[in-house]
Design a protein around this motif. Structure first.
Motif, PDB file in Angstrom:
ATOM      1  N   ILE A  36       1.131  -0.914   0.011  1.00 20.34           N
ATOM      2  CA  ILE A  36       0.050   0.131  -0.354  1.00 20.34           C
ATOM      3  C   ILE A  36       0.864   0.809   0.097  1.00 20.34           C
TER       4      ILE A  36
ATOM      5  N   HIS B 202       2.281   2.929  -3.036  1.00 21.37           N
ATOM      6  CA  HIS B 202       1.192   4.141  -3.353  1.00 21.37           C
ATOM      7  C   HIS B 202       0.812   5.386  -3.805  1.00 21.37           C
ATOM      8  N   ILE B 203       1.930   5.238  -2.666  1.00 21.54           N
ATOM      9  CA  ILE B 203       1.599   6.938  -1.071  1.00 21.54           C
ATOM     10  C   ILE B 203       2.694   7.638  -2.510  1.00 21.54           C
TER      11      ILE B 203
ATOM     12  N   ARG C 282      -1.469  11.316  -4.526  1.00 24.06           N
ATOM     13  CA  ARG C 282      -2.270  10.581  -3.688  1.00 24.06           C
ATOM     14  C   ARG C 282      -1.671   9.892  -1.930  1.00 24.06           C
TER      15      ARG C 282
ATOM     16  N   ASP D 239      -3.420  10.458  -0.072  1.00 22.79           N
ATOM     17  CA  ASP D 239      -4.835  10.089   1.386  1.00 22.79           C
ATOM     18  C   ASP D 239      -4.397   8.775   1.121  1.00 22.79           C
ATOM     19  N   VAL D 240      -3.280   8.148   0.607  1.00 17.31           N
ATOM     20  CA  VAL D 240      -3.341   6.943   1.211  1.00 17.31           C
ATOM     21  C   VAL D 240      -3.115   7.060   2.199  1.00 17.31           C
ATOM     22  N   ARG D 241      -3.665   5.552   3.447  1.00 18.64           N
ATOM     23  CA  ARG D 241      -3.618   5.642   4.645  1.00 18.64           C
ATOM     24  C   ARG D 241      -2.693   3.793   5.071  1.00 18.64           C
TER      25      ARG D 241
ATOM     26  N   ASN E 207       1.273   7.343   9.586  1.00 17.60           N
ATOM     27  CA  ASN E 207      -0.011   8.001   9.302  1.00 17.60           C
ATOM     28  C   ASN E 207      -0.466   8.935   9.259  1.00 17.60           C
TER      29      ASN E 207
END
Length: 455
Positions: free
Chosen positions: A200, A203-204, A208, A210-212, A230
């Motif tokens: 995950i 993809h930060i 982007r 908003d990815v946590r 986070n």
């Protein structure tokens, strides 16, 4: 010291070392216990033999002591057999009876205790271990010594000691390998939430934020780190949002002064100065428009059912840009499939990307050359020019905002290709740049094709 980047490798190596050390300690402990059990068996056997010898002692008519052993015991203590021996000592320390060839005592330092004493001695030709037992015969005390030559111990015991470590190794090695396989499976399963969080985290990006990272399945030992990451992403997201809002607000605020400035320029009497100022104002207006496009892209979301015909998008862009190309004595052409190529996306956004690519290609291709758009059925678009190409060092830089390879190039703001890349990312596509063998640069855009919308 060797450093392992993988936490699984560290755990496995340390576990293997721990198991190996435990196996060695366990082997030594088992060997000690086995040796102790063997000695206990030996001591009990010597006590039994001493008691058996004492049982066959007799007092003669003349008051002397005699030993009447049955035939099976006589062979056991015979000199040719040489394994077991005995000696009887009176209370004066004299050897009364002995099975040894020299008729001596087995243990020279016999303490002649009240009970049974365990003794050990080394003779010239043997090492003897045994016991000394006190026995009252016809009211007189005697000490019966019974011993065993350690060089001739029981064959079974010798075989056990000889094969113990070898057999133990064959048992421990499969167990160690089985534990290793089980541990790898356990560790991989335990670390699966971390691997998923790592996927995950890939993809930060600035686009982007908003990815946590998921916190629920993360092990408690690592959860504080994930929570901290986070929180850091929350702060970064807030910072990027403020930056995007500032860019959009600044671009909006600049439009009105530019419009007023353009109106006032038209009132100048010197038409040459007025024309130059209008050119500069137009360039500034172009930058403002691109800043607004960037601000809009940062907040834009493509609808799940949105569809766009990639070929139609390219055809409209070429039709729109053709007059500009002709005014520069250049050509622009569309090649490839003649049918619709549907992808999930927004037609207006895709047109903006294609216009920026066309504008970039026209800027770098010489007069009399052709800019080619080629659309394929698999959702790829190739945009080729006949310019000088792009060096390897610049291929990763050209998509950065405000980066320009040639700052003397008129009309370039350094924002066009970054807008193209952002639009492609929003459409979950990819963009790659390379140099053509015949000269010039080639931009390859790839999108996933879909079925056309039923509506």
């Amino acid at each position: 010291m060797i450093q392992f980047r993988s936490i699984i490798s560290r755990i496995i190596i340390l576990h293997v070392i721990a198991v190996a050390v435990t196996s060695i300690v366990l082997s030594l402990a088992l060997a000690w216990l086995l040796n102790r059990a063997t000695n206990n068996i030996h001591n009990e056997a010597m006590k039994s033999q001493a008691a058996s010898v004492a049982h066959h002692l007799r007092i003669n008519a003349d008051g002397g002591l005699s030993l009447d052993l049955p035939p099976e015991l006589q062979g056991l203590y015979s000199q040719p057999y040489g394994r077991y021996s005995y000696a009887i000592i009176d209370d004066q320390g004299r050897v009364v009876i002995s099975s040894l060839g020299d008729h001596g005592a087995l243990f020279a330092s016999d303490p002649r205790a009240a009970g049974v004493g365990l003794l050990w001695t080394r003779r010239v030709d043997a090492a003897i271990s045994g016991v000394s037992m006190r026995k009252i015969v016809s009211g007189k005390p005697y000490w019966i010594q019974a011993g065993e030559d350690l060089a001739n111990r029981d064959v079974i015991i010798d075989d056990i000691f000889a094969d113990f470590y070898r057999n133990l190794g064959w048992v421990i090695l499969p167990i160690l390998l089985a534990l290793l396989v089980i541990d790898i499976s356990i560790f991989r399963r335990a670390l699966r939430p971390l691997r998923e969080a790592s996927e995950i985290a890939k993809h930060i990006s600035p686009t982007r934020t908003d990815v946590r990272l998921p916190e629920a399945a993360i092990p408690s030992e690592v959860r504080p780190l994930v929570v901290a990451v986070n929180h850091a992403l929350d702060r970064l997201d807030k910072g990027f949002r403020i930056q995007r809002e500032f860019t959009a607000d600044a671009a909006h605020e600049l439009r009105t002064p530019l419009s007023i400035l353009a109106t006032r320029v038209d009132t100048l009497e010197d038409r040459g100065v007025a024309a130059a100022l209008r050119h500069d104002i137009a360039a500034m207006g172009h930058i403002v428009s691109q800043l607004l496009d960037i601000a809009e892209l940062d907040a834009f979301v493509i609808e799940p059912n949105a569809r766009a015909d990639l070929r139609e998008v390219c055809a409209e862009v070429i039709q729109f840009i053709a007059p500009l190309a002709l005014s520069q004595r250049k050509d622009i052409a569309l090649f490839g499939c003649g049918d619709a190529v549907w992808i999930r996306g927004n037609s207006e956004m895709l047109m903006g990307a294609m216009r920026n690519l066309a504008d970039n290609a026209l800027r770098h291709t010489p007069e009399g050359s052709v800019v080619e758009f080629t659309v394929h059925h698999d959702g790829t678009v190739r945009v080729c020019d006949q310019g000088p190409g792009i060096s390897g060092e610049e291929r990763e830089l050209i998509f950065r905002r405000f980066w320009r390879g040639d700052r003397n190039q008129p009309g370039s703001t350094g924002l066009g290709l970054s807008i193209v890349q952002r639009i492609v990312e929003l459409h979950r596509g990819s963009i790659h740049v390379s140099n053509r063998a015949e000269g010039g640069a080639e931009f390859l855009l790839s999108f996933d094709t879909v079925e056309p919308s039923s509506s």
